[in-house]
Design a protein around this motif. Structure first.
Motif, mmCIF file in Angstrom:
data_model
loop_
_atom_site.group_PDB
_atom_site.id
_atom_site.type_symbol
_atom_site.label_atom_id
_atom_site.label_comp_id
_atom_site.label_asym_id
_atom_site.label_seq_id
_atom_site.Cartn_x
_atom_site.Cartn_y
_atom_site.Cartn_z
ATOM 1 N N ALA A 30 -33.956 -46.938 -62.389
ATOM 2 C CA ALA A 30 -32.550 -47.018 -61.499
ATOM 3 C C ALA A 30 -31.687 -47.666 -62.050
ATOM 4 O O ALA A 30 -30.480 -47.420 -62.115
ATOM 5 C CB ALA A 30 -32.912 -47.591 -60.055
ATOM 6 N N GLU A 33 -29.982 -45.657 -64.719
ATOM 7 C CA GLU A 33 -29.118 -44.483 -64.320
ATOM 8 C C GLU A 33 -27.590 -44.860 -63.510
ATOM 9 O O GLU A 33 -26.572 -44.243 -63.718
ATOM 10 C CB GLU A 33 -30.091 -43.688 -63.039
ATOM 11 C CG GLU A 33 -31.066 -42.663 -63.732
ATOM 12 C CD GLU A 33 -31.802 -41.864 -62.673
ATOM 13 O OE1 GLU A 33 -31.110 -41.481 -61.576
ATOM 14 O OE2 GLU A 33 -32.901 -41.551 -62.696
ATOM 15 N N GLY A 34 -27.803 -45.812 -62.890
ATOM 16 C CA GLY A 34 -26.588 -46.534 -62.093
ATOM 17 C C GLY A 34 -25.589 -47.016 -62.940
ATOM 18 O O GLY A 34 -24.417 -47.021 -62.960
ATOM 19 N N GLU A 37 -23.934 -44.178 -64.681
ATOM 20 C CA GLU A 37 -22.929 -43.540 -63.802
ATOM 21 C C GLU A 37 -21.859 -44.304 -63.783
ATOM 22 O O GLU A 37 -20.722 -43.682 -63.534
ATOM 23 C CB GLU A 37 -23.742 -43.348 -62.018
ATOM 24 C CG GLU A 37 -24.667 -41.997 -62.207
ATOM 25 C CD GLU A 37 -25.009 -42.030 -60.776
ATOM 26 O OE1 GLU A 37 -24.732 -42.933 -59.892
ATOM 27 O OE2 GLU A 37 -25.648 -41.091 -60.344
ATOM 28 N N PHE A 242 -31.567 -40.509 -59.060
ATOM 29 C CA PHE A 242 -30.515 -40.526 -58.064
ATOM 30 C C PHE A 242 -29.919 -39.140 -57.877
ATOM 31 O O PHE A 242 -29.059 -38.839 -56.951
ATOM 32 C CB PHE A 242 -29.247 -41.341 -58.717
ATOM 33 C CG PHE A 242 -29.546 -42.900 -58.715
ATOM 34 C CD1 PHE A 242 -30.400 -43.544 -57.855
ATOM 35 C CD2 PHE A 242 -28.849 -43.798 -59.346
ATOM 36 C CE1 PHE A 242 -30.682 -44.857 -57.604
ATOM 37 C CE2 PHE A 242 -28.954 -45.072 -59.462
ATOM 38 C CZ PHE A 242 -29.865 -45.591 -58.670
ATOM 39 N N LYS A 243 -30.634 -37.914 -58.626
ATOM 40 C CA LYS A 243 -29.983 -36.571 -58.307
ATOM 41 C C LYS A 243 -30.952 -35.758 -57.748
ATOM 42 O O LYS A 243 -30.786 -34.746 -57.315
ATOM 43 C CB LYS A 243 -29.461 -36.025 -59.902
ATOM 44 C CG LYS A 243 -28.452 -36.797 -60.354
ATOM 45 C CD LYS A 243 -27.784 -36.430 -61.456
ATOM 46 C CE LYS A 243 -26.510 -37.103 -62.275
ATOM 47 N NZ LYS A 243 -26.004 -36.327 -63.410
ATOM 48 N N PRO A 246 -30.965 -37.099 -53.591
ATOM 49 C CA PRO A 246 -30.043 -38.305 -53.558
ATOM 50 C C PRO A 246 -29.816 -38.898 -52.167
ATOM 51 O O PRO A 246 -29.103 -40.181 -51.973
ATOM 52 C CB PRO A 246 -28.713 -37.584 -53.912
ATOM 53 C CG PRO A 246 -28.778 -36.292 -53.864
ATOM 54 C CD PRO A 246 -30.236 -36.001 -54.065
ATOM 55 N N ALA A 252 -31.421 -44.240 -51.855
ATOM 56 C CA ALA A 252 -30.219 -45.182 -51.504
ATOM 57 C C ALA A 252 -30.127 -46.820 -51.861
ATOM 58 O O ALA A 252 -29.320 -47.297 -52.200
ATOM 59 C CB ALA A 252 -29.804 -44.682 -50.203
ATOM 60 N N ARG A 255 -29.896 -47.666 -55.146
ATOM 61 C CA ARG A 255 -28.742 -47.529 -55.746
ATOM 62 C C ARG A 255 -27.916 -48.718 -55.268
ATOM 63 O O ARG A 255 -27.204 -49.267 -56.168
ATOM 64 C CB ARG A 255 -27.899 -46.273 -55.102
ATOM 65 C CG ARG A 255 -26.438 -46.121 -55.891
ATOM 66 C CD ARG A 255 -25.876 -44.855 -54.953
ATOM 67 N NE ARG A 255 -26.403 -43.722 -55.489
ATOM 68 C CZ ARG A 255 -26.086 -43.206 -56.759
ATOM 69 N NH1 ARG A 255 -25.236 -43.426 -57.513
ATOM 70 N NH2 ARG A 255 -26.704 -41.920 -57.155
ATOM 71 N N LYS A 256 -28.103 -49.253 -54.065
ATOM 72 C CA LYS A 256 -27.691 -50.330 -53.658
ATOM 73 C C LYS A 256 -27.745 -51.635 -54.332
ATOM 74 O O LYS A 256 -27.374 -52.668 -54.803
ATOM 75 C CB LYS A 256 -28.151 -50.626 -52.147
ATOM 76 C CG LYS A 256 -27.598 -52.081 -51.544
ATOM 77 C CD LYS A 256 -28.182 -52.087 -50.190
ATOM 78 C CE LYS A 256 -27.672 -53.507 -49.308
ATOM 79 N NZ LYS A 256 -28.254 -53.359 -47.988
ATOM 80 N N VAL A 258 -28.637 -51.561 -57.776
ATOM 81 C CA VAL A 258 -28.199 -51.587 -58.838
ATOM 82 C C VAL A 258 -26.743 -52.146 -58.735
ATOM 83 O O VAL A 258 -26.353 -52.588 -59.740
ATOM 84 C CB VAL A 258 -28.075 -50.297 -59.311
ATOM 85 C CG1 VAL A 258 -27.254 -50.022 -60.608
ATOM 86 C CG2 VAL A 258 -29.536 -49.631 -59.743
ATOM 87 N N ASN A 259 -26.131 -51.777 -57.599
ATOM 88 C CA ASN A 259 -24.684 -52.135 -57.259
ATOM 89 C C ASN A 259 -24.684 -53.699 -57.175
ATOM 90 O O ASN A 259 -23.595 -54.535 -57.542
ATOM 91 C CB ASN A 259 -24.107 -51.489 -56.210
ATOM 92 C CG ASN A 259 -23.782 -49.898 -56.344
ATOM 93 O OD1 ASN A 259 -23.713 -49.328 -57.496
ATOM 94 N ND2 ASN A 259 -23.682 -49.276 -55.237
#
Length: 265
Positions: A30, A33-34, A37, A242-243, A246, A252, A255-256, A258-259
Motif C-alpha cells: 500500500a 502504490e500510494g 500515485e 488500489f486498482k 478500489p 480505502a 489508502r487512508k 498511506v495518506n
C-alpha cells in the motif's frame, strides 16, 4: 536533484512486527502504490524469506536474478544489478536464502551496516525506499532498522501481536542509544490491521494501543483496515491493491493509512 537545486535524499521506511501474518506485506505494498500515485519514485526491498511481495509484484526470482540476499552477502556488489525496474515501483526481490542470512553474516565485518551501505547510491535516485521486513528481529531486521529513517509497526488485534511492540521498541532504542547504529531512527506510528468493530479483540486493541503508542513516543494511525477478501484476492491475482477493487472499504483504509504517513512527512 529537485527543481530548487537541493540534492534529493530518499526517506527509508521499515515495515515490521516480529509476529507473522499481521499484514506487513500488504502495508508495504500500500505504501509503495500510494507513494507512486502521489508522484514519488519508490524502491521496494523484500527482506522476507517468504518473498510474498516479490511474488505479488510479479518480479523475477532467484536463481535467474540477483536478490537482496546476494546484495547483503557480497558488500561490493553493484546495487543496480539487483534492482528490477518496474512500472510504479522498482524492487529488489526477496529470496528463500534470507533465512540463512544470520549464519552467513555471523562473523561478517560491519554486518549490521550491509544494507545501509548498499543503499547509498539509491538515496539520490528515489524519494522513498520501503523495506518489507521478515517476522523476526534477527540480522535481516537489524539491517533494515540501521538503514531506515522511519519504522512502521503493523499489528493485528491479538495479544501476541500487540505485545510484539515492546520487543520492536526495545530493539529500536538499542539501535539508537545503546549501540548508536542509527541515532535518528524513529517509530513513525502503529497500524492496527485486520480490524473488526464487532469483535471484542479489536475494541480491546483500540483501547490499549493509544497508551502503548504514547509510551513508545509515537502515534496510532487512525486508519483501521479490515480483513477483507478484496486484499487477499489482489495478492492472489498479483494485481495492484488500489486498482483491483478500489471501492472496497479495507482498501480505502489502507489508502487512508498511506495518506496519514505522507501527510506527516
Amino acid at each position: 536533484m529537485s527543481a530548487d537545486g537541493v540534492v534529493q535524499v530518499a526517506r527509508t521506511v521499515a515495515v515490521i512486527n516480529n509476529k507473522g501474518g499481521v499484514g506487513k506485506t500488504t502495508a508495504s505494498k500500500a505504501l509503495c502504490e500510494g507513494m507512486a500515485e502521489a508522484g514519488h519514485s519508490v524502491l521496494l526491498i523484500d527482506m522476507d524469506a517468504q518473498a510474498n511481495i516479490t511474488t505479488w509484484m510479479q518480479a523475477k526470482t532467484a536463481p535467474n536474478v540477483l536478490t537482496i540476499f546476494d546484495l547483503l552477502e557480497k558488500p561490493k556488489r553493484d546495487l543496480g544489478d539487483c534492482i528490477q525496474f518496474m512500472h510504479g515501483c522498482d524492487i529488489i526481490p526477496g529470496d528463500i536464502a534470507m533465512k540463512d542470512l544470520d549464519s552467513v553474516l555471523s562473523q561478517g565485518i560491519g554486518r549490521e551496516f550491509r544494507l545501509k551501505r548498499a543503499l547509498e547510491p539509491a538515496l539520490a535516485v528515489y524519494d522513498y525506499i520501503v523495506i518489507d521486513c521478515p517476522p523476526s528481529l534477527g540480522l535481516s531486521t537489524l539491517n533494515a532498522l540501521v538503514a531506515a529513517d522511519d519504522v512502521i509497526i503493523v499489528t493485528e488485534p491479538s495479544m501476541f501481536s500487540i505485545n510484539g511492540f515492546g520487543n520492536v521498541y526495545d530493539l529500536v532504542e538499542s539501535i539508537k542509544t545503546d549501540y548508536a547504529f542509527n541515532p535518528d531512527l524513529k517509530i513513525d506510528g502503529i497500524l492496527l490491521n485486520k480490524y473488526s468493530k464487532d469483535e471484542v479483540a479489536s475494541r480491546s486493541a483500540d483501547e490499549q494501543l493509544p497508551a502503548i503508542a504514547a509510551l513508545g513516543n509515537t502515534k496510532l494511525y487512525a486508519a483501521r483496515p479490515a480483513k477483507h477478501k478484496a486484499i487477499e484476492d489482489a495478492a492472489n491475482n498479483k494485481q495492484p491493491l488500489f486498482k483491483f477493487r478500489p471501492n472496497d472499504s479495507a482498501v480505502a483504509e489502507f489508502r487512508k493509512f498511506v495518506n496519514e504517513y505522507l501527510d506527516g512527512e
